[in-house]
Design a protein around this motif. Structure first.
Motif, short mmCIF file in Angstrom:
data_model
loop_
_atom_site.label_atom_id
_atom_site.label_comp_id
_atom_site.label_asym_id
_atom_site.label_seq_id
_atom_site.Cartn_x
_atom_site.Cartn_y
_atom_site.Cartn_z
N VAL A 102 38.77 47.44 44.08
CA VAL A 102 38.73 46.20 43.30
C VAL A 102 38.20 45.05 44.16
O VAL A 102 37.45 44.20 43.69
CB VAL A 102 40.15 45.87 42.77
CG1 VAL A 102 40.19 44.48 42.17
CG2 VAL A 102 40.55 46.91 41.74
N GLU A 103 38.56 45.09 45.42
CA GLU A 103 38.08 44.09 46.37
C GLU A 103 36.55 44.04 46.38
O GLU A 103 35.94 43.01 46.63
CB GLU A 103 38.59 44.46 47.76
CG GLU A 103 38.58 43.36 48.78
CD GLU A 103 39.82 42.52 48.69
OE1 GLU A 103 39.67 41.31 48.51
OE2 GLU A 103 40.94 43.06 48.79
N ASP B 212 33.18 42.85 41.17
CA ASP B 212 33.14 41.44 40.82
C ASP B 212 33.38 41.24 39.33
O ASP B 212 33.72 42.17 38.62
CB ASP B 212 31.83 40.80 41.30
CG ASP B 212 30.63 41.37 40.58
OD1 ASP B 212 30.72 41.64 39.36
OD2 ASP B 212 29.59 41.56 41.23
N CYS C 299 37.06 42.14 37.00
CA CYS C 299 37.44 42.09 38.40
C CYS C 299 37.35 40.67 38.95
O CYS C 299 37.64 40.43 40.12
CB CYS C 299 36.61 43.06 39.22
SG CYS C 299 37.02 44.77 38.81
N ARG D 114 41.19 39.27 39.99
CA ARG D 114 41.74 40.23 40.93
C ARG D 114 43.25 40.21 41.00
O ARG D 114 43.90 41.21 41.13
CB ARG D 114 41.23 39.92 42.33
CG ARG D 114 39.84 40.39 42.56
CD ARG D 114 39.57 40.27 44.02
NE ARG D 114 38.14 40.25 44.25
CZ ARG D 114 37.61 39.94 45.42
NH1 ARG D 114 38.40 39.59 46.41
NH2 ARG D 114 36.33 39.95 45.59
N HIS E 247 39.48 32.44 45.41
CA HIS E 247 40.39 33.45 44.86
C HIS E 247 41.87 33.13 45.08
O HIS E 247 42.73 33.98 44.87
CB HIS E 247 40.06 34.84 45.46
CG HIS E 247 38.69 35.30 45.10
ND1 HIS E 247 37.69 35.43 46.03
CD2 HIS E 247 38.15 35.62 43.91
CE1 HIS E 247 36.58 35.82 45.41
NE2 HIS E 247 36.84 35.95 44.13
#
Lengths: 176, 644
Positions: free
Chosen positions: B331-332, B335, B358, B361, B629
């Motif tokens: 997931v990191e 996007d 994504c 997050r 984020h």
């Protein structure tokens, strides 16, 4: 943001406070201790995954609601095979073997079961949630999915029925 | 009860009265009525007696009720936790291999033939132990025998787009079996102990006297596992074990705002010096590497649905926790155009995470965090739910895929294996592919998974440790995650005339021998597209700079290879002595320094000087920046746990 995963002490406090009432609640719905344990175990796992904090006033109601739904799910699956109604459930609860305790204990337990068997499933459930889970009317309503007023009616009628029966029994004993 | 002029035995409020459920006003009315109506009083007394005896009986029953088995619940408290040295070993070992996967991917994009990529990986793994002096006679298999095994166990590719990967683990199995000893990627021994977490001993870097040693050489590290682990501990209200705190992983967890690279060097190098906030007279040097960002529009968007087995057997530390880590890692890398959904089965079936962009997050990470093994209830139609979710969020021209993660439990809702295979085949024909990933040993239904993957136009991966997980997840699932440079090594050459001593903050297990810097056979870390890597030094200057800026203090040399290249390239950059006030330093340096200090305090470092958690808060809150984020803000929240 969800709250952090409960700590081990928090888990222990939660179990200490609720596990036995949850087990009895699940057992009274399911009729056997083994599946009740599975259901309560699953309930606790769900709580660990994202239930309200143990100190949250809504925690007890949350636990009993989840537990009840899980137990009813199990029943629903069974009903597809063998249809179970309230009466059959009542019989199952009533014929459950008494725990291995002292004799007078067992005798009293048998009487309690006999008496509870006279009630409807919902009345029994409300009584347990009141006296074992020690939930308020509002919380019981939330767990059972009924109105607060209806909780009042369930408990009142349950107690009146029990009182009538016990006084009838007392009268019988007096006469004999 | 306004109309309660006479007693009505059927009024439920009498029970409510006895149970203390009435509001004060109504209670008063009840009492008033009972006061004047003796018959009612007798009735209510009888009701109270009944109530009390029922209550007594039910409470007795409660007191004698059985209890639950605590152990599985206590175990479930930490499903994402590294539970043993073994798992921690996987996490450590993963760092060097994260981007190995990226380079394999690159290979794959050139050719569908898997064999060269496989050999590349094997070669890399065989080299890892040589990077750091060994402390034990761990068996290292010869490169050729490994390669032979690997190719022997990787079957020939089947239909186009369908192949299987089965790499050979090269762990010192015999050693582990005999003495419960495992080894991390850097050759550091890990002692396993039952039920408690064990970490590789990690003595912190000392101050090095430049007169005796002017060089500092290390491999970059883009891993961030330590931060996540530290956070888990703090959120549980505990301090992490000292050796679980690795400063560079804490610092690199965060994004920094360094300029994008220009020209043909795939990363930008930022150098900076400012006064050290926790030790007066000392200075901090920041080296910031910003990897080139691969334009997002060159990558097809992904629509991924994870179908995860959460049955009790997945609770094993090398099963579900590895699935969780891998998912988070993936997931990191994705996007906002990519979507991830999670469906669980065999424990509690359901859409644990609806298809989520994504770009969100946090929601995804929280759902991953919540995944817990447990229960044994047969799941409902988990696999249909997964396919429905994938269909609903279909991305035309994208990668639409269901990823089954299991240790062999196929209670996905369809019990007939033929029906299951048929379903998978139909869905694949409709464009939703299935990737089957088997986790752990023992229970694995190898043939079934293989068949499913074949029919699902996907691949079958067998994951027995974190390195495999990283390789497979990052490789196949990110689709286009590209390493922009590999074997990235840093060597800093301090000028003895200017610098008395230096201390590298973190990277303790990334140290390289100076002679290995220019040795292209020596492996080091990779930089992925868009990655940023920070290294901090605390230095003691010989003389403060005149008017703020002085002569050259140090020279940074960087070696790297193109992702498929064999020969390294070198760049060099120098930094002048600078007496910049800390408050005038860049946000990047200030925030990085605050995180490093945080780590030093958690480690009980001897070098934290006058720094406290309050200092960390002060420094960090001044350097939040854009924080796209929310990670820096979350850091401040986490920090509050240490300030109470």
């Amino acid at each position: 943001m969800t709250r952090p995963r409960p700590s081990e002490p928090e888990l222990r406090v939660c179990l200490e406070r609720h596990e036995r009432a949850l087990l009895l609640h699940a057992r009274s719905i399911l009729g056997d201790a083994e599946r009740a344990r599975d259901v309560v175990q699953e309930t606790m796992l769900q709580w660990l995954r994202g239930g309200p904090s143990e100190s949250d006033p809504g925690c007890a109601a949350w636990l009993f609601r989840v537990c009840r739904n899980a137990a009813l799910d199990v029943l629903r699956k069974e009903r597809r095979m063998s249809s179970l109604d309230d009466l059959a459930l009542a019989e199952r609860a009533a014929t459950e073997p008494p725990p291995e305790a002292a004799l007078d204990h067992a005798e009293r337990r048998r009487m309690l079961k006999e008496l509870l068997a006279l009630l409807s499933e919902k009345q029994r459930e409300a009584l347990r949630l009141k006296f074992q889970a020690e939930l308020s009317y509002r919380e019981i309503a939330e767990v059972m999915g009924v109105t607060v007023n209806h909780v009042g009616v369930l408990l009142h009628e349950a107690l009146r029925k029990l009182r009538d029966c016990t006084s009838a029994r007392a009268a019988k004993e007096l006469l004999s | 009860m306004s109309e309660m002029l006479r007693y009505d035995p059927e009024d439920p409020r009498w029970t409510a009265y006895l149970l203390g459920e009435l509001e004060a006003e109504e209670r008063t009315r009840c009492e008033a009525l009972l006061e004047r109506d003796a018959a009612a009083r007798a009735e209510i007394e009888a009701l109270r007696e009944t109530l009390e005896s029922v209550q007594r009986e039910l409470r007795t029953e409660l007191a004698e009720a059985p209890r639950l088995d605590r152990a599985p619940l206590v175990a479930a408290l930490k499903p994402t936790a590294p539970r043993s040295g073994r798992l921690f070993f996987y996490l450590l070992a993963a760092a060097a291999l994260v981007l190995a996967a990226g380079s394999i991917l690159w290979d794959q994009s050139q050719s569908r033939d898997l064999a060269p990529a496989h050999e590349a990986l094997v070669r890399r793994e065989a080299l890892v132990p040589a990077e750091v002096p060994m402390r034990s006679p761990a068996p290292v298999l010869a490169e050729s025998s490994l390669a032979a095994k690997a190719s022997a166990s990787a079957p020939a590719p089947g239909a186009v787009g369908s192949y299987r990967v089965r790499a050979v683990a090269q762990e010192p199995d015999a050693l582990r079996a005999l003495g419960y000893v495992s080894q991390d990627a850097d050759g550091i021994l890990l002692q396993e102990s039952a039920g408690t977490e064990t970490y590789a001993g990690l003595p912190e870097n000392p101050f090095v006297d430049v007169a005796r040693e002017r060089l500092s050489t290390f491999s970059i590290d883009v891993d961030t596992a330590s931060y996540t682990n530290v956070r888990r501990y703090l959120e549980m209200g505990q301090d992490p074990p000292r050796d679980a705190v690795r400063l560079e992983e804490l610092v690199n967890y965060f994004e920094y705002d360094d300029p994008a690279p220009r020209g043909d060097v795939p990363f930008h190098v930022a150098l900076e010096m400012a006064r050290c906030p926790w030790k007066s007279g000392h200075h901090l040097v920041r080296i910031g590497l910003q990897g080139r960002v691969i334009p997002r529009d060159q990558r097809p968007a992904s629509n991924l649905v994870f179908l995860i087995d959460v049955s009790g057997s997945m609770q094993n530390p090398n099963k579900l926790p590895i699935v969780q880590r891998s998912l988070a890692l993936l997931v990191e890398e994705l996007d906002a155009r990519d979507r991830v959904a999670i469906v669980t089965y065999a424990g509690s079936t359901g859409l644990v995470l609806p298809s989520t962009s994504c770009g969100e997050r946090r929601a995804i990470f929280e759902a991953i965090e919540r995944l817990g093994a447990g229960g044994s209830t047969n799941g409902a139609a988990g696999i249909q739910l997964a396919y429905e979710t994938a269909r609903e969020h279909w991305i035309a021209g994208g990668s639409n895929r269901v990823i089954l993660c299991t240790d062999g439990d196929f209670n996905v809702g369809i019990t007939d294996p033929n029906a299951l295979v048929e379903l998978v085949r139909t869905k694949a024909a409709g464009g939703i592919f299935l990737t089957a990933l088997g986790f752990g040993m023992g229970n694995l239904k190898d043939a079934t998974l293989e068949k499913l993957a074949d029919q699902g136009n996907g691949f079958y991966g067998y994951v027995d440790d974190m390195r495999e997980a990283r390789k497979l997840f990052v490789n196949e699932l990110t689709g286009t995650l590209v390493a922009i440079a590999k074997d990235v090594k840093i060597q800093v050459d301090f000028a003895p005339e200017q610098v008395r001593s230096f201390r590298l903050l973190g990277y303790e297990n990334r140290a390289l021998a100076h002679k290995d810097f220019a040795d292209d056979t020596k492996d080091a870390g990779e930089i992925g597209a868009g990655h940023d890597v920070t290294a901090l030094y605390e230095v003691e200057l010989k003389a403060p700079a005149f008017l703020g800026v002085g002569p050259e203090a140090l020279r940074v040399r960087l070696r790297w290879k193109e992702p498929t290249g064999d020969a390294s390239r070198l760049i060099e950059q120098s930094l002048l002595v600078s007496d910049t006030k800390f408050s005038a330093a860049s946000e990047n340096l200030r925030f990085g320094a605050s995180v490093a200090l945080f780590g030093m305090l958690l480690r009980g470092s001897a070098h934290a000087g006058g720094g406290t958690y309050a200092t960390v808060q002060e420094l960090a809150s001044d350097a939040i920046g854009t924080d796209a984020h929310g990670e820096r803000r979350a850091f401040l929240e986490l920090l509050k746990r240490k300030l109470r």
